[in-house]
Write an enzyme that holds these catalytic residues in place. Structure first.
Site, PDB file in Angstrom:
ATOM      1  N   LYS A   1     -44.447  47.826  78.937  1.00  0.00           N
ATOM      2  CA  LYS A   1     -44.963  46.637  79.627  1.00  0.00           C
ATOM      3  C   LYS A   1     -44.844  45.393  78.752  1.00  0.00           C
ATOM      4  CE  LYS A   1     -46.805  44.195  82.818  1.00  0.00           C
ATOM      5  NZ  LYS A   1     -45.940  43.843  83.967  1.00  0.00           N
TER       6      LYS A   1
ATOM      7  N   TRP B   1     -44.550  54.549  71.880  1.00  0.00           N
ATOM      8  CA  TRP B   1     -43.279  54.218  72.537  1.00  0.00           C
ATOM      9  C   TRP B   1     -42.272  54.213  71.412  1.00  0.00           C
ATOM     10  CZ3 TRP B   1     -39.765  49.986  72.438  1.00  0.00           C
ATOM     11  CH2 TRP B   1     -38.874  49.935  73.521  1.00  0.00           C
TER      12      TRP B   1
ATOM     13  N   ASN C   1     -48.976  50.146  65.826  1.00  0.00           N
ATOM     14  CA  ASN C   1     -48.104  49.546  66.839  1.00  0.00           C
ATOM     15  C   ASN C   1     -47.279  48.494  66.114  1.00  0.00           C
ATOM     16  OD1 ASN C   1     -46.818  48.566  69.068  1.00  0.00           O
ATOM     17  ND2 ASN C   1     -48.603  47.523  69.927  1.00  0.00           N
ATOM     18  N   GLY C   2     -45.960  48.560  66.262  1.00  0.00           N
ATOM     19  CA  GLY C   2     -45.090  47.587  65.602  1.00  0.00           C
ATOM     20  C   GLY C   2     -43.951  48.305  64.882  1.00  0.00           C
TER      21      GLY C   2
ATOM     22  N   GLU D   1     -33.534  38.195  89.465  1.00  0.00           N
ATOM     23  CA  GLU D   1     -34.792  38.948  89.420  1.00  0.00           C
ATOM     24  C   GLU D   1     -34.765  40.096  90.408  1.00  0.00           C
ATOM     25  OE1 GLU D   1     -36.981  39.355  87.437  1.00  0.00           O
ATOM     26  OE2 GLU D   1     -38.570  40.353  88.530  1.00  0.00           O
TER      27      GLU D   1
ATOM     28  N   LYS E   1     -35.438  43.975  89.265  1.00  0.00           N
ATOM     29  CA  LYS E   1     -36.513  44.769  89.894  1.00  0.00           C
ATOM     30  C   LYS E   1     -35.964  46.096  90.400  1.00  0.00           C
ATOM     31  CE  LYS E   1     -39.660  43.174  89.047  1.00  0.00           C
ATOM     32  NZ  LYS E   1     -39.297  42.813  87.915  1.00  0.00           N
TER      33      LYS E   1
ATOM     34  N   HIS F   1     -13.745  36.003  91.032  1.00  0.00           N
ATOM     35  CA  HIS F   1     -13.034  35.823  89.755  1.00  0.00           C
ATOM     36  C   HIS F   1     -13.022  37.103  88.926  1.00  0.00           C
ATOM     37  CE1 HIS F   1     -12.564  31.539  90.417  1.00  0.00           C
ATOM     38  NE2 HIS F   1     -13.795  31.531  90.871  1.00  0.00           N
TER      39      HIS F   1
ATOM     40  N   ARG G   1     -48.703  50.538  79.390  1.00  0.00           N
ATOM     41  CA  ARG G   1     -47.834  49.897  78.385  1.00  0.00           C
ATOM     42  C   ARG G   1     -46.533  50.665  78.196  1.00  0.00           C
ATOM     43  NH1 ARG G   1     -51.036  46.524  74.935  1.00  0.00           N
ATOM     44  NH2 ARG G   1     -49.739  46.945  73.127  1.00  0.00           N
TER      45      ARG G   1
ATOM     46  N   GLU H   1     -34.888  48.438  87.385  1.00  0.00           N
ATOM     47  CA  GLU H   1     -35.883  49.012  86.465  1.00  0.00           C
ATOM     48  C   GLU H   1     -36.789  50.033  87.132  1.00  0.00           C
ATOM     49  OE1 GLU H   1     -38.398  46.129  84.611  1.00  0.00           O
ATOM     50  OE2 GLU H   1     -38.555  44.903  86.378  1.00  0.00           O
TER      51      GLU H   1
ATOM     52  N   CYS I   1     -46.540  50.727  72.208  1.00  0.00           N
ATOM     53  CA  CYS I   1     -47.611  51.637  71.752  1.00  0.00           C
ATOM     54  C   CYS I   1     -48.989  51.097  72.122  1.00  0.00           C
ATOM     55  CB  CYS I   1     -47.546  51.778  70.240  1.00  0.00           C
ATOM     56  SG  CYS I   1     -45.960  52.354  69.652  1.00  0.00           S
TER      57      CYS I   1
HETATM   58  C1  AGP Z   1     -40.029  42.732  84.075  1.00  0.00           C
HETATM   59  O1  AGP Z   1     -40.189  43.587  85.222  1.00  0.00           O
HETATM   60  C2  AGP Z   1     -39.901  43.505  82.815  1.00  0.00           C
HETATM   61  N1  AGP Z   1     -41.053  44.334  82.674  1.00  0.00           N
HETATM   62  C3  AGP Z   1     -39.543  42.668  81.605  1.00  0.00           C
HETATM   63  O2  AGP Z   1     -38.279  42.104  81.849  1.00  0.00           O
HETATM   64  C4  AGP Z   1     -40.505  41.512  81.230  1.00  0.00           C
HETATM   65  O3  AGP Z   1     -40.407  40.487  82.183  1.00  0.00           O
HETATM   66  C5  AGP Z   1     -40.064  40.978  79.867  1.00  0.00           C
HETATM   67  O4  AGP Z   1     -40.187  42.031  78.941  1.00  0.00           O
HETATM   68  C6  AGP Z   1     -40.890  39.782  79.397  1.00  0.00           C
HETATM   69  O5  AGP Z   1     -42.217  40.183  79.246  1.00  0.00           O
HETATM   70  P1  AGP Z   1     -43.326  39.028  79.047  1.00  0.00           P
HETATM   71  O6  AGP Z   1     -43.302  38.179  80.300  1.00  0.00           O
HETATM   72  O7  AGP Z   1     -44.623  39.765  78.867  1.00  0.00           O
HETATM   73  O8  AGP Z   1     -42.946  38.227  77.837  1.00  0.00           O
END
Ligand code: AGP
Length: 603
Positions: free
Chosen positions: A598, A75, A99-100, A474, A478, A497, A28, A481, A2
């Site tokens: 984000k 969100w 937010n929270g 990673e 990428k 395996h 965000r 997502e 949020c």
């Molecule tokens: C990465 O592309 C994602 N957006 C997500 O995995 C992110 O790396 C993870 O939420 C950790 O966020 P931070 O580095 O702000 O703690």
């Protein structure tokens, strides 16, 4: 996550100001939005499902003159993404955005229902609003009222609150979810982060846990948890509003990919020239725990490989959501490294606090300056990658890997394991990193070619060994997502395996082999997949003298051979661009992928 922005000031276009701020918070991630404006003493709410443009359509044609407004991008955590559940929420004399997560909202709701309070939404936020209003019925001192209410809330919150009976005043408070107070000559703000206010001011105050702010157009008063007025440092953001603009790139993600040559080169230059981490004595710890989420955890996996293979230091890597509830052996002799781009990830923050409760030393590797994790870590190393707007991290991740590389080099120096020859090679790589990354970024046709071969598949595998296996993790995330393609990363030697049963004719497999000692073994694993019909994309370095790669791969891409202190960064940038081109072909929302936020400031 949020986004919150509130404004009260001399200008009568508060609606436009907070809408502009909301747009700077879009990165965000959100699914609905809303605004509350004080129009001639009456507080009116306007809310909409979906993008902020839908809210703007709701407001089109309305001549709203107001000097105070609060606004929110939601969100969804409790209750579907829809107009009813969107913020702001209003009950009695109280209107707020949040937010929270209020974890005990059901027990509070039960209490309020028994008092005859009715609810329209499914949200915890509306319960918090009603609870504050209920207390306000008897406690007319608003700061005391908020203090009493918040002491009953369990979970996390950042609130911006307005009261019917006090025009042009915004109250704000927070616990775990970030909140700042912006200061300008034309009025003052409450916001989730600095990006929301940079079009108007760079001056801000960081609100700490348990503090309260009373914000008027020309005065900000901060109260501590004991409700005593306190002075706070006024900070000035060093980055500009343009960093929240695409500056000619089609997407923030592409802009941030292109910033990596400078970001990484700056990290290495800072390390070699002025920051040497002398206050980190690796020899005094008997264990190093790396704890993070998502891509940050993947950076930790690269760090683990480097620490173990070059500094002979055993390292464990845990995802924060598990670590925070584990019986993890944390002692005062443990160094807990928390990696976080945003510095606000709830699980990572909880892991940090767990480590502190056990007497461990904490080291934060953080991008967001002044963020909670940065401030609460015993030692904080900033990546200084600048604001990262795209939800899918790129420069955030590679800058974390770069910092980890320099930490390992330091550990090697302390243990007498860094030979002059190796250090010279590393320094050469550091000086070449910018040109190497720019060269990699320039090979756009290569990535489009790969994307065209994979974009219409629904399953894809990344395989590698050693450090390449960490990079595959990673690369896979990428791709998932931003293109919504299912992919898995697998240690190349592990595929046989079980998971190899999923390989069939045409299944794309991206194989990475950059490590000299493991190269032939990875080739064998690629051949195992080819034998079952896989479409193999082979990524390697230019030192292998194989006559051709054609007998075991359909596409091959070679990179300049470097030390392993930068190789992972270079391969990762290449994988970022494959993911980017694939997501484009699949017409995905690259900067704001569905369901993602984000910064995950809730657990
Ligand atoms: C990465 O592309 C994602 N957006 C997500 O995995 C992110 O790396 C993870 O939420 C950790 O966020 P931070 O580095 O702000 O703690």
């Amino acid at each position: 996550m949020c986004g919150i922005i509130g404004y009260t000031g001399k200008k009568m276009n508060a609606k436009d100001i907070v809408l502009a701020g909301l747009k700077n918070l879009e990165y965000r991630g959100y699914d609905s939005s809303g605004i509350a404006v004080n129009e001639n003493g009456k507080i009116n709410l306007y809310k909409s499902h979906g993008k902020i443009s839908n809210l703007e359509d709701r407001l089109k044609g309305k001549e709203i003159l107001s000097s105070t407004a609060i606004a929110h991008t939601r969100w969804a955590t409790h209750g579907k993404p829809n107009e009813t559940n969107a913020h702001p929420h209003r009950c009695g004399k109280v209107t707020l955005v949040h937010n929270g997560i209020i974890e005990n909202y059901m027990e509070l709701k039960k209490e309020l229902l028994e008092k005859g309070v009715t609810f329209q939404s499914e949200t915890d936020t509306e319960v918090a609003c009603a609870y504050i209003n209920d207390i306000y019925e008897s406690e007319k001192d608003k700061i005391k009222c908020l203090s009493k209410a918040c002491s009953a809330f369990r979970g996390s919150y950042a609130f911006a609150i307005i009261f019917d009976d006090e025009k042009d005043v915004i109250y704000a408070t927070r616990k775990d979810s970030p909140l700042i107070v912006g200061l300008s000559d034309d009025g003052n703000f409450a916001a989730s982060d600095v990006s929301a206010i940079l079009d108007f001011t760079a001056k801000y105050i960081l609100l700490e846990y348990g503090e309260f702010a009373k914000i008027t157009k020309d005065k900000v008063t901060i109260y501590n948890a004991d409700l005593k007025e306190i002075e706070k440092e006024v900070k000035v953001a060093t980055w500009s509003a343009t960093e929240y603009k695409k500056n000619g790139y089609d997407h923030f993600m592409l802009k941030e990919i292109n910033e990596q040559p400078d970001v990484i080169a700056n990290i290495f230059s800072r390390y070699l020239n002025d920051c040497n981490y002398n206050d980190i004595d690796f020899l005094k710890y008997d264990a190093i725990h790396i704890v993070a989420c998502g891509s940050a955890m993947h950076a930790g996996m690269v760090g683990k490989y480097l620490f173990q293979n070059y500094a002979n230091i055993p390292v464990t890597v845990d995802i924060a959501s598990e670590y925070r509830y584990s019986t993890q052996m944390i002692t005062p002799s443990t160094l807990v490294i928390i990696i976080s781009q945003s510095g606000e990830t709830a699980d990572s923050l909880a892991a940090l606090r767990l480590a502190h409760s056990k007497g461990a030393t904490t080291l934060g590797i953080v991008n967001a300056v002044g963020s909670t994790i940065a401030r609460e870590s015993d030692i904080c190393i900033y990546t200084y990658a600048g604001p990262e707007i795209a939800v899918a991290t790129t420069k955030g991740y590679t800058s974390q890997v770069a910092i980890l590389s320099t930490l390992v080099i330091n550990a090697m120096k302390q243990k007498g394991l860094l030979s002059d020859e190796l250090f010279e090679n590393i320094k050469q790589d550091f000086s070449n990193i910018s040109s190497n990354l720019n060269h990699i970024i320039s090979k756009k046709e290569d990535y489009i070619n790969v994307a065209q071969k994979i974009f219409d598949h629904n399953d894809l595998f990344f395989i590698g060994r050693g450090i390449d296996s960490a990079v595959c993790m990673e690369g896979s995330l990428k791709l998932k997502e931003i293109s919504y393609m299912h992919s898995e990363s697998y240690a190349a030697g592990e595929l046989k395996h079980g998971t190899i049963s999923l390989i069939e004719k045409g299944t794309p497999v991206i194989a990475i082999a950059t490590n000299n000692d493991l190269y032939e073994k990875t080739i064998s694993n690629i051949k195992e997949t080819k034998a079952r019909g896989a479409f193999a994309i082979f990524i390697t370095t230019d030192n292998f003298k194989n006559s051709t790669f054609e007998d075991f791969s359909d596409i091959s891409i070679t990179l300049p051979k470097t030390t392993e202190f930068v190789q992972a960064i270079e391969v990762s940038v290449l994988l970022q661009l494959i993911a980017y081109e694939t997501a484009k072909l699949r017409n995905c929302d690259i900067d704001k992928p569905k369901n993602l936020a984000k910064s995950v400031t809730v657990e």
